[in-house]
Motif scaffolding. Structure first.
Motif, PDB file in Angstrom:
ATOM      1  N   PRO A 266       0.851  -0.912   0.060  1.00 37.35           N
ATOM      2  CA  PRO A 266      -0.094   0.278   0.043  1.00 37.35           C
ATOM      3  C   PRO A 266       0.985   1.258   0.511  1.00 37.35           C
ATOM      4  O   PRO A 266       1.811   1.162   0.325  1.00 37.35           O
ATOM      5  N   ALA A 267       0.195   2.386  -0.610  1.00 37.43           N
ATOM      6  CA  ALA A 267       0.161   3.639  -0.286  1.00 37.43           C
ATOM      7  C   ALA A 267      -0.139   4.703   0.786  1.00 37.43           C
ATOM      8  O   ALA A 267      -0.768   4.168   0.493  1.00 37.43           O
ATOM      9  N   ILE A 268       0.069   5.440   1.802  1.00 36.12           N
ATOM     10  CA  ILE A 268      -0.761   5.924   2.690  1.00 36.12           C
ATOM     11  C   ILE A 268       0.496   7.270   2.392  1.00 36.12           C
ATOM     12  O   ILE A 268       1.015   7.785   2.419  1.00 36.12           O
ATOM     13  N   VAL A 269      -1.219   8.006   1.839  1.00 36.59           N
ATOM     14  CA  VAL A 269      -0.407   9.167   1.686  1.00 36.59           C
ATOM     15  C   VAL A 269      -1.076  10.210   3.136  1.00 36.59           C
ATOM     16  O   VAL A 269      -2.563  10.953   3.145  1.00 36.59           O
ATOM     17  N   LEU A 275       2.066  16.958  -2.940  1.00 33.54           N
ATOM     18  CA  LEU A 275       1.564  16.596  -3.787  1.00 33.54           C
ATOM     19  C   LEU A 275       2.270  16.239  -5.003  1.00 33.54           C
ATOM     20  O   LEU A 275       2.146  14.892  -5.634  1.00 33.54           O
ATOM     21  N   ASP A 276       2.940  16.683  -5.678  1.00 29.33           N
ATOM     22  CA  ASP A 276       3.825  16.695  -6.841  1.00 29.33           C
ATOM     23  C   ASP A 276       4.418  15.747  -6.698  1.00 29.33           C
ATOM     24  O   ASP A 276       4.502  14.640  -7.752  1.00 29.33           O
ATOM     25  N   LEU A 277       5.188  15.243  -5.505  1.00 33.25           N
ATOM     26  CA  LEU A 277       6.388  14.630  -5.482  1.00 33.25           C
ATOM     27  C   LEU A 277       5.442  12.995  -4.794  1.00 33.25           C
ATOM     28  O   LEU A 277       6.331  11.837  -6.292  1.00 33.25           O
ATOM     29  N   THR A 278       4.735  12.776  -4.658  1.00 35.23           N
ATOM     30  CA  THR A 278       3.819  12.034  -4.338  1.00 35.23           C
ATOM     31  C   THR A 278       3.158  11.252  -5.645  1.00 35.23           C
ATOM     32  O   THR A 278       2.708   9.925  -5.978  1.00 35.23           O
ATOM     33  N   ILE A 279       3.054  12.059  -6.341  1.00 32.52           N
ATOM     34  CA  ILE A 279       2.262  11.218  -7.609  1.00 32.52           C
ATOM     35  C   ILE A 279       3.155  11.148  -8.437  1.00 32.52           C
ATOM     36  O   ILE A 279       2.468   9.859  -8.612  1.00 32.52           O
ATOM     37  N   ASP A 280       4.116  11.709  -8.380  1.00 32.92           N
ATOM     38  CA  ASP A 280       5.040  11.079  -9.104  1.00 32.92           C
ATOM     39  C   ASP A 280       5.294   9.693  -9.288  1.00 32.92           C
ATOM     40  O   ASP A 280       5.502   8.821  -9.466  1.00 32.92           O
ATOM     41  N   GLU A 281       5.734   9.763  -7.943  1.00 32.16           N
ATOM     42  CA  GLU A 281       5.766   8.091  -7.199  1.00 32.16           C
ATOM     43  C   GLU A 281       5.184   6.558  -7.101  1.00 32.16           C
ATOM     44  O   GLU A 281       5.561   5.912  -7.383  1.00 32.16           O
ATOM     45  N   GLU A 309      -7.968  16.531  -4.957  1.00 29.56           N
ATOM     46  CA  GLU A 309      -7.468  17.321  -5.469  1.00 29.56           C
ATOM     47  C   GLU A 309      -6.083  16.265  -5.761  1.00 29.56           C
ATOM     48  O   GLU A 309      -5.908  15.524  -7.321  1.00 29.56           O
ATOM     49  N   PHE A 310      -6.148  14.852  -5.300  1.00 32.30           N
ATOM     50  CA  PHE A 310      -4.961  14.124  -5.590  1.00 32.30           C
ATOM     51  C   PHE A 310      -5.575  13.055  -6.703  1.00 32.30           C
ATOM     52  O   PHE A 310      -4.895  12.476  -7.359  1.00 32.30           O
ATOM     53  N   ASN A 311      -6.642  12.655  -6.217  1.00 33.40           N
ATOM     54  CA  ASN A 311      -7.647  12.131  -7.724  1.00 33.40           C
ATOM     55  C   ASN A 311      -7.653  12.147  -9.248  1.00 33.40           C
ATOM     56  O   ASN A 311      -7.479  12.106  -9.417  1.00 33.40           O
ATOM     57  N   ARG A 312      -7.602  14.355  -8.771  1.00 31.83           N
ATOM     58  CA  ARG A 312      -7.995  14.559  -9.815  1.00 31.83           C
ATOM     59  C   ARG A 312      -6.252  14.586 -10.659  1.00 31.83           C
ATOM     60  O   ARG A 312      -6.796  14.302 -11.806  1.00 31.83           O
ATOM     61  N   ARG A 313      -5.173  15.015  -9.637  1.00 29.93           N
ATOM     62  CA  ARG A 313      -4.212  15.607 -10.734  1.00 29.93           C
ATOM     63  C   ARG A 313      -3.783  13.546 -10.948  1.00 29.93           C
ATOM     64  O   ARG A 313      -3.413  13.462 -11.718  1.00 29.93           O
ATOM     65  N   PHE A 314      -4.227  12.744  -9.890  1.00 30.20           N
ATOM     66  CA  PHE A 314      -3.218  11.356 -10.350  1.00 30.20           C
ATOM     67  C   PHE A 314      -4.108  10.996 -11.435  1.00 30.20           C
ATOM     68  O   PHE A 314      -3.850  10.274 -12.549  1.00 30.20           O
ATOM     69  N   PHE A 423       3.614   8.787   2.989  1.00 26.64           N
ATOM     70  CA  PHE A 423       4.433  10.302   1.837  1.00 26.64           C
ATOM     71  C   PHE A 423       4.023  11.251   2.866  1.00 26.64           C
ATOM     72  O   PHE A 423       2.412  11.478   3.361  1.00 26.64           O
ATOM     73  N   GLY A 424       4.139  12.022   3.956  1.00 31.00           N
ATOM     74  CA  GLY A 424       4.426  12.797   4.265  1.00 31.00           C
ATOM     75  C   GLY A 424       4.993  14.118   4.718  1.00 31.00           C
ATOM     76  O   GLY A 424       6.555  13.370   5.420  1.00 31.00           O
ATOM     77  N   LYS A 425       4.827  14.840   5.756  1.00 35.25           N
ATOM     78  CA  LYS A 425       6.158  15.653   5.413  1.00 35.25           C
ATOM     79  C   LYS A 425       6.773  15.985   7.795  1.00 35.25           C
ATOM     80  O   LYS A 425       8.053  16.353   7.659  1.00 35.25           O
TER      81      LYS A 425
END
Ligand code: G3H
Length: 490
Positions: A266-269, A275-281, A309-314, A423-425
């Motif tokens: 799994p990925a946990i966002v 989001l840029d980096l997360t979507i690339d990965e 936002e994630f779904n739209r861009r992904f 994914f998180g800061k």
């Protein structure tokens, strides 16, 4: 040029197969320009040839007294060096076959070849270090000991179709260098690409050390296992085959297993993820080689605060990926070697839709012969097949979550435990989360997708995902046993 030598390697001889052959066609068939192409043929072997290969490997091992297991370390290394030098001359041919047989794109096919060559060199270096360390004495309670590692016996190696060269060799090479002898059967797809290397095996290793046979898994692997003469079953693939093969071995307690099996990483966002980096990965993690990787991200948990936002861009990024022939520039999505895979992915999509999910990317689910365009499914829940099964292909389930306990509980319940991506800061939040995640899987990837490499790091898993550990360093240990000489004098 088609490859139809129909050779196999047993008892140190490249034998010409006179029996029935199996035709191998290319995976490439889904564009207008290219129709499935006949690439060549391989021997369709069975029990008799399997037992011939087994006898050859057993004779070469000779219960630990054979030339190979008793050979000086430096001489075994010379054989391996000869092999890798010869192998390097076949790069172009093998890379082409990786593209044609399994549809892997050019950069990834080149990477698979080069990574395998590096793996062999690194294994040789690690083996030299192991040998140097074994020259040192240790002392306890007045006893001096010389600890070394010795071979286990005869190994049956079976690799997967998604890395038919690399992952087969990740088993075979460490097994051989440790002094074991082997029988190996190439994967169900990506089988012809082994044929240019047969001569290198034959010329580099003593008679019977490596035996290469072809044929259906069950037809050749089952009689070998039933004989009870195999000491190690080394398999990267599915647990169904692994279970079936180990079950028929009559002396199971004497069988060592080196297995790399399924995963549902799994990925946990988290809400503060970049989001840029997360979507690339997540794009690379879910869709490299069309998702046909055990380490692929197979389910995405995205926090509710950022999910729209994630779904739209992904989804836009998925739709922008280029589909085509593996050698074309910039192609990320390629035809699938398993003919029934698009229909299977379609079943998962239909099931998810019936239970309330939608395909959220415009191109998702479009089928063209042996390809299905990646479908992003949302909202997915635990009752859906796409959540429960290892899809190993282009379909991406997304689950929303509000409390981190939700993905953690799912991971704890899962039959698999290979890797996770987070994914998180916020480091303060991540630190305790990591402490929990390392007890659920074997590798936690921070702000990056899951992957096996670099190959010096342990590649393994909990529960049904793996048995034993592979990496340059670990594989030498997986294919050997600790032995020592004890003495009262140093
Ligand atoms: O199929 C499983 C492979 O071990 C994945 O390896 O992460 O290097 O693609 P990879």
């Amino acid at each position: 040029a088609p490859l139809h030598q129909n050779n196999y390697l047993v008892s140190g001889e490249l034998k010409k197969w006179e029996g029935e052959s199996s035709n191998i066609y290319s995976t490439i068939s889904s564009t207008e320009t290219y129709k499935p192409t006949w690439l060549g043929s391989i021997p369709n072997q069975g029990k008799q040839e399997a037992l011939e290969a087994l006898e050859s490997a057993c004779l070469a091992y000779d219960k630990g007294q054979g030339l190979w297991p008793t050979m000086k370390v430096s001489d075994r290394i010379k054989c391996m060096e000869t092999f890798v030098e010869m192998m390097k001359t076949k790069r172009e041919e093998v890379v082409k076959l990786l593209m044609w047989e399994i549809g892997k794109n050019l950069p990834d096919s080149q990477k698979e070849f080069d990574r395998t060559v590096d793996y062999i060199y690194d294994t040789i270096e690690d083996y030299k270090k192991m040998d140097r360390d074994s020259a040192k004495f240790i002392k306890s309670e007045g006893i001096y000991a010389h600890i070394r590692r010795g071979p286990l016996g005869v190994v049956l190696c079976l690799g997967p179709y998604n890395y038919p060269l690399n992952e087969t060799f990740c088993l075979l090479i460490p097994a051989l260098i440790m002094g074991n002898t082997a029988i190996f059967k190439p994967a169900k797809h990506g089988v012809l690409l082994i044929t240019p290397l047969l001569e290198a095996f034959q010329k580099s290793f003593p008679k019977g050390v490596v035996n290469v046979i072809f044929g259906r898994g069950r037809a050749v692997a089952s009689p070998i296992m039933e004989s009870g003469r195999i000491d190690v079953l080394a398999l990267i693939g599915n647990s169904k085959s692994a279970n079936a093969l180990q079950t028929i071995h009559p002396k199971k307690n004497r069988l060592r297993l080196v297995l790399g099996l399924e995963a549902k990483n799994p990925a946990i966002v988290l809400p503060d993820a970049d989001l840029d980096l997360t979507i690339d990965e997540c794009i690379a993690g879910t869709l490299s080689f069309n998702g046909q990787r055990c380490t692929a991200l197979k389910v995405l948990y995205v926090h509710k605060d950022i999910i729209d936002e994630f779904n739209r861009r992904f989804s836009l990024r998925v739709d922008a990926l280029k589909f085509g022939n593996p050698w074309e520039q910039g192609v990320k999505l390629t035809p699938l070697p398993e003919k029934d895979k698009p229909a299977y992915i379609q079943e998962l999509i239909d099931d998810a839709k019936n239970l309330g999910a939608k395909i959220i990317n415009e191109k998702g689910g479009k089928i063209t012969e042996n390809y299905i365009f990646p479908a992003v499914l949302y909202p997915v829940n635990k009752s859906m097949r796409v959540f429960k099964e290892e899809q190993f292909g282009p379909v991406i389930p997304i689950l929303p979550f509000t409390d981190i306990a939700e993905p953690l509980d799912d991971m704890a319940e899962s039959n698999y435990g290979q890797q996770v991506s987070v994914f998180g800061k916020d480091v303060k939040k991540l630190a305790p989360l990591i402490d929990t995640l390392v007890n659920l899987v074997c590798r936690v990837n921070l702000n990056s997708s899951c992957q096996r490499g670099p190959d010096v790091y342990p590649f393994t898993g909990r529960k049904d995902s793996a048995f034993s550990t592979l990496s340059v360093h670990d594989a030498l240990r997986s294919f050997s046993i600790r032995t020592f000489v004890a003495s009262k004098d140093n």
